[in-house]
Design an enzyme around this catalytic site. Structure first.
Site, PDB file in Angstrom:
ATOM      1  N   HIS A 122       0.871  -1.190   0.000  1.00  0.00           N
ATOM      2  CA  HIS A 122       0.000   0.000   0.000  1.00  0.00           C
ATOM      3  C   HIS A 122       0.901   1.232   0.000  1.00  0.00           C
ATOM      4  CE1 HIS A 122      -2.725   2.948   1.967  1.00  0.00           C
ATOM      5  NE2 HIS A 122      -3.724   2.180   1.571  1.00  0.00           N
ATOM      6  N   ASP A 199       3.273  -4.452   7.850  1.00  0.00           N
ATOM      7  CA  ASP A 199       2.025  -3.702   7.767  1.00  0.00           C
ATOM      8  C   ASP A 199       0.877  -4.710   7.939  1.00  0.00           C
ATOM      9  OD1 ASP A 199      -0.309  -2.489   7.010  1.00  0.00           O
ATOM     10  OD2 ASP A 199       0.439  -1.706   5.100  1.00  0.00           O
ATOM     11  N   GLN A 202      -4.397  -5.331   7.004  1.00  0.00           N
ATOM     12  CA  GLN A 202      -5.417  -6.227   6.439  1.00  0.00           C
ATOM     13  C   GLN A 202      -5.360  -7.617   7.060  1.00  0.00           C
ATOM     14  OE1 GLN A 202      -7.769  -5.224   4.503  1.00  0.00           O
ATOM     15  NE2 GLN A 202      -7.007  -3.291   3.687  1.00  0.00           N
ATOM     16  N   LYS A 225     -10.407  -0.698  10.469  1.00  0.00           N
ATOM     17  CA  LYS A 225     -10.655  -1.935   9.709  1.00  0.00           C
ATOM     18  C   LYS A 225     -10.966  -3.095  10.654  1.00  0.00           C
ATOM     19  CE  LYS A 225      -7.289  -0.500   6.222  1.00  0.00           C
ATOM     20  NZ  LYS A 225      -8.018   0.141   5.131  1.00  0.00           N
ATOM     21  N   CYS A 363      -4.855   2.575  -3.627  1.00  0.00           N
ATOM     22  CA  CYS A 363      -3.626   3.082  -2.967  1.00  0.00           C
ATOM     23  C   CYS A 363      -2.461   2.131  -3.179  1.00  0.00           C
ATOM     24  CB  CYS A 363      -3.844   3.317  -1.475  1.00  0.00           C
ATOM     25  SG  CYS A 363      -5.098   4.521  -1.106  1.00  0.00           S
TER      26      CYS A 363
HETATM   27  N1  PMP Z   1      -1.746  -0.602   4.558  1.00  0.00           N
HETATM   28  C1  PMP Z   1      -2.724  -1.360   4.024  1.00  0.00           C
HETATM   29  C2  PMP Z   1      -2.395  -2.728   3.509  1.00  0.00           C
HETATM   30  C3  PMP Z   1      -4.019  -0.855   3.952  1.00  0.00           C
HETATM   31  O1  PMP Z   1      -4.993  -1.600   3.405  1.00  0.00           O
HETATM   32  C4  PMP Z   1      -4.298   0.445   4.461  1.00  0.00           C
HETATM   33  C5  PMP Z   1      -5.702   1.024   4.413  1.00  0.00           C
HETATM   34  N2  PMP Z   1      -6.296   0.988   3.153  1.00  0.00           N
HETATM   35  C6  PMP Z   1      -3.256   1.181   5.019  1.00  0.00           C
HETATM   36  C7  PMP Z   1      -1.991   0.621   5.049  1.00  0.00           C
HETATM   37  C8  PMP Z   1      -3.457   2.556   5.570  1.00  0.00           C
HETATM   38  O2  PMP Z   1      -4.266   2.531   6.686  1.00  0.00           O
HETATM   39  P1  PMP Z   1      -4.838   3.891   7.311  1.00  0.00           P
HETATM   40  O3  PMP Z   1      -5.418   4.650   6.148  1.00  0.00           O
HETATM   41  O4  PMP Z   1      -5.881   3.443   8.270  1.00  0.00           O
HETATM   42  O5  PMP Z   1      -3.697   4.593   7.931  1.00  0.00           O
END
Ligand code: PMP
Length: 405
Positions: A122, A199, A202, A225, A363
């Site tokens: 991401h 990270d 998910q 999430k 993203c």
């Molecule tokens: N890493 C991953 C794999 C994600 O799916 C997301 C959220 N889409 C993020 C980071 C970022 O999370 P946040 O927007 O809650 O900071």
């Protein structure tokens, strides 16, 4: 014990609503999860009965608020199998990864160093490292994927050369659903003296995660999430790192003593929690973790695997539909495209049928470039979805496809 999933679904008030006159089918939980009534009630009760700032006031409400906030930290720590004093509470994964980038990597990395990331990250696990690389002269290296969307582990080991100082890897991909073997990856990194950052955005909502067993240096996750409120998240770090790292932000709460000739910082994790935190948010997140734990993360994982198998089989019957990400170890995230149809058109017409899916690049631009499809639609499932919803989603997809063909 058999779980009554219909009853569990009824715990989520929003799932009862309609969209465009149709029952809502919410398939965007990888973006943000819906909240059970217990979480909404915990936030409501905090503001109605306990609201005060933390760690500042000696009055009764102040100690109740502090206890509620620190209680949430303990709940999260137990959930993730780590010590509470190694858990920094913050606004989300984005903040957590930036904290590692600015406090750990920026002061340490040199022009000859390499930061290793994977193709499936991401942006939150790419851009902070790029910013660090720009400021330190370090190089960003990318570990590539196999055609099924799993990490090419041979290539990853080969990429772990002696100049690699940090490895940043997703536990689960938000586009492909691939579950990475992070324990093996972090073990290999540690053997080579590479600091590992996982990270877990998910992963934490969908399986039982034991951070201590993974053996990473840093683990980041996001609360919204995980059925918790927005603006909540966490960074777990090894104590030695938390002690060695300078604070990221300065202000109240993160200090022991402030003088104009020098400031003594608070102990970790408070050293990294400047200012008034999202107290009510963490109270809600603590309630979310209690709620999920009562169901059981293994049961949730099993339920989502069944929903994923059902959806994958049904989608495979649709002519011209391609699923991106077919790794054997996969979470309930289905990115797909249909030949000749733009994902935004699909998502827009599905919305008119009451079906919420995400479309676009999720993203993850470098991953979408690798997929070579520009954009995808993504249906991401959660334990509160039902088999009937999957059938209704697939029927809606057939209808929308006919309209767009
Ligand atoms: N890493 C991953 C794999 C994600 O799916 C997301 C959220 N889409 C993020 C980071 C970022 O999370 P946040 O927007 O809650 O900071």
């Amino acid at each position: 014990m058999t779980i009554d999933w219909t009853k569990i679904r009824a715990d989520f008030p929003l799932l009862a609503r309609q969209v465009h006159g149709k029952p809502l089918i919410y398939l965007d939980s990888a973006n943000t999860a819906q909240k059970p009534a217990a979480v909404i009630a915990a936030v409501d009760a905090f503001y109605r009965q306990h609201n005060a700032n933390v760690s500042r006031a000696v009055h009764q409400l102040g100690s109740e608020a502090t206890e509620a906030y620190e209680g949430a930290r303990r709940t999260l720590a137990a959930f993730l199998h780590v010590r509470a004093d190694e858990l920094v509470l913050c606004s989300g994964t984005t903040f957590a990864l930036n904290l590692v980038a600015y406090s750990w990597a920026l002061p340490r990395l040199q022009p000859s160093d390499v930061i290793l990331v994977t193709r499936m990250e991401h942006h939150a696990n790419i851009v902070p490292w790029q910013l660090v690389a720009q400021r330190t002269g370090a190089t960003l290296r990318v570990a590539e994927l196999r055609p099924d969307g799993s990490l090419d582990l041979e290539a990853l080991w080969a990429a772990m050369t002696p100049d690699v100082k940090l490895l940043a890897v997703a536990h689960v991909s938000n586009v492909l659903g691939t579950v990475n073997p992070v324990a093996a990856i972090c073990r290999e990194a540690a053997r080579r003296g590479i600091v590992s950052v996982v990270d877990g955005s998910q992963a934490v909502p969908h399986m039982s995660v034991d951070i201590a067993a993974i053996g990473c240096d840093f683990y980041a996750a996001t609360g919204h999430k995980l059925c918790g409120p927005t603006g909540t998240g966490l960074l777990w770090a090894k104590r030695e790192h938390l002690q060695a790292m300078p604070p990221f932000l300065g202000g109240g709460e993160m200090i022991k003593e402030v003088r104009f000739d020098g400031t003594v910082f608070n102990d970790p994790p408070h050293k990294f929690e400047a200012g008034t935190p999202n107290i009510a948010g963490f109270v809600g997140l603590g309630a979310a973790v209690d709620y999920l734990s009562a169901i059981g993360m293994d049961a949730i994982q099993q339920r989502e695997a069944e929903l994923l198998a059902h959806a994958t089989e049904a989608l495979a019957q649709i002519d011209g539909l391609r699923i991106h990400g077919t790794a054997p170890d996969k979470a309930a995230v289905i990115s797909f495209s249909i030949d000749g149809i733009h994902s935004h058109d699909l998502a827009t017409l599905l919305d008119l049928e009451g079906v919420a899916v995400r479309s676009g690049q999720h993203c993850a631009h470098p991953l979408l470039q690798w997929l070579g499809v520009g954009t995808t639609c993504r249906a991401s499932l959660a334990f509160y979805n039902t088999h009937d919803e999957i059938d209704a989603f697939v029927a809606a997809l057939h209808k929308v496809k006919r309209l767009l063909a």
